[in-house]
Motif scaffolding. Sequence first.
Motif, PDB file in Angstrom:
ATOM      1  N   ARG A   7      43.147 -65.126 -47.409  1.00 60.04           N
ATOM      2  CA  ARG A   7      42.421 -64.966 -46.140  1.00 60.04           C
ATOM      3  C   ARG A   7      42.965 -63.720 -45.445  1.00 60.04           C
ATOM      4  NH1 ARG A   7      39.064 -67.069 -42.690  1.00 60.04           N
ATOM      5  NH2 ARG A   7      39.474 -67.159 -40.450  1.00 60.04           N
ATOM      6  N   ASP A 149      38.322 -61.267 -43.048  1.00 56.31           N
ATOM      7  CA  ASP A 149      37.567 -62.490 -42.798  1.00 56.31           C
ATOM      8  C   ASP A 149      37.473 -62.768 -41.306  1.00 56.31           C
ATOM      9  OD1 ASP A 149      37.242 -63.496 -45.607  1.00 56.31           O
ATOM     10  OD2 ASP A 149      39.437 -63.460 -45.534  1.00 56.31           O
ATOM     11  N   ARG A 176      29.997 -56.776 -37.854  1.00 57.06           N
ATOM     12  CA  ARG A 176      29.322 -57.912 -38.483  1.00 57.06           C
ATOM     13  C   ARG A 176      27.863 -57.564 -38.808  1.00 57.06           C
ATOM     14  NH1 ARG A 176      29.399 -62.045 -34.472  1.00 57.06           N
ATOM     15  NH2 ARG A 176      31.568 -62.477 -35.020  1.00 57.06           N
ATOM     16  N   ASN A 180      29.908 -56.198 -42.411  1.00 58.86           N
ATOM     17  CA  ASN A 180      30.631 -57.385 -42.861  1.00 58.86           C
ATOM     18  C   ASN A 180      30.084 -58.625 -42.147  1.00 58.86           C
ATOM     19  OD1 ASN A 180      32.438 -59.335 -43.679  1.00 58.86           O
ATOM     20  ND2 ASN A 180      34.244 -58.395 -42.773  1.00 58.86           N
ATOM     21  N   PRO A 181      28.985 -59.181 -42.656  1.00 55.25           N
ATOM     22  CA  PRO A 181      28.346 -60.315 -41.961  1.00 55.25           C
ATOM     23  C   PRO A 181      29.208 -61.566 -41.891  1.00 55.25           C
ATOM     24  CG  PRO A 181      27.340 -59.919 -44.120  1.00 55.25           C
ATOM     25  CD  PRO A 181      28.237 -58.763 -43.849  1.00 55.25           C
ATOM     26  N   LYS A 182      30.253 -61.656 -42.695  1.00 54.91           N
ATOM     27  CA  LYS A 182      31.114 -62.837 -42.699  1.00 54.91           C
ATOM     28  C   LYS A 182      32.283 -62.740 -41.720  1.00 54.91           C
ATOM     29  CE  LYS A 182      30.041 -64.135 -47.482  1.00 54.91           C
ATOM     30  NZ  LYS A 182      30.605 -64.408 -48.828  1.00 54.91           N
ATOM     31  N   ARG A 184      34.559 -63.106 -38.698  1.00 54.14           N
ATOM     32  CA  ARG A 184      34.644 -64.086 -37.620  1.00 54.14           C
ATOM     33  C   ARG A 184      35.594 -63.582 -36.528  1.00 54.14           C
ATOM     34  NH1 ARG A 184      33.340 -69.461 -38.909  1.00 54.14           N
ATOM     35  NH2 ARG A 184      34.650 -70.056 -37.151  1.00 54.14           N
ATOM     36  N   ARG A 263      37.663 -75.338 -41.307  1.00 53.50           N
ATOM     37  CA  ARG A 263      36.487 -74.608 -41.777  1.00 53.50           C
ATOM     38  C   ARG A 263      36.220 -74.897 -43.251  1.00 53.50           C
ATOM     39  NH1 ARG A 263      38.233 -70.532 -38.065  1.00 53.50           N
ATOM     40  NH2 ARG A 263      39.595 -69.630 -39.634  1.00 53.50           N
ATOM     41  N   LEU A 267      32.847 -76.584 -44.880  1.00 56.33           N
ATOM     42  CA  LEU A 267      32.063 -75.923 -45.922  1.00 56.33           C
ATOM     43  C   LEU A 267      31.886 -76.796 -47.157  1.00 56.33           C
ATOM     44  CD1 LEU A 267      33.527 -72.308 -45.712  1.00 56.33           C
ATOM     45  CD2 LEU A 267      31.216 -73.007 -45.076  1.00 56.33           C
TER      46      LEU A 267
END
Length: 269
Positions: A7, A149, A176, A180-182, A184, A263, A267
């Motif tokens: 991570r 991440d 994002r 990098n759409p992931k 957080r 998380r 998932l």
Amino acid sequence: MRRPAPRIISIANQKGGVGKTTTAINLGAALAAMGQSVALIDLDPQGNASTGLGLDHSDREKTTYDLVLNKVPLGDILKETSVPGLRISPANTDLSSADIEIMSLSRRTFLMHDALRNDAIQDLELDYILIDCPPSLNLLTVNAMVASDAVLVPLQAEFFALEGVSQLMRTIREVRDTANPKLRFEGIVLTMYDRRNNLCHHVELDARETLKDLVFQTMIPRNVKLSEAPSFGQPILNYEPASSGAAAYRALAREVYARQSRREEQLSA
């Protein structure tokens, strides 16, 4: 069975002096004390995280500059520290010119991503990669966010503290949306907190009212031992393990770990 990818968490705030590097060093040490394998990437040209973990300038033959611009594998750069399970990719002033050099490259915002998101990283058997970003929203910081991440923001409990966070959150949203759409927003950790100071209390209430659960329950106290530890090249867990600062960073590490575990459970449900 293939090991999960580490991570990657960027520790960022465009304002200096808020406890960013202190948090990077001590969160890394506290996660390592929990049995996690951690790499800390010093992305700040000042190299304070490297110095704060006892790395002399003569021990920085290969640095984060080489990782980002010369495509040297992370495994060839990482140095052991006094904390078992915590290694560091050191930095020096070479990074000062990196922003200008990166500007002309075609994948200028993906250099750190390409360095950390590859099969060779799996061989290092890391659980976490923490990136200590420079105190600005420059190309190096954007590179870190594109590779990450999540972004964790140390926030000094002072007047106007939240104003700078809004700009940082806009940058996170832009990364994002574009690269990098992931990514957080991991959350905010209040630093240099003095329970005797009414202003600190008001900043805390304001932050929790505005950002809700994004604010960690753990707050890092204003602590003399925390300030002293870097000058001895040690994290607070080594320098003064019984101090309130050490207890706070242990608690923060448990919160970071617990958030990730929740998380992962969501998932897999």
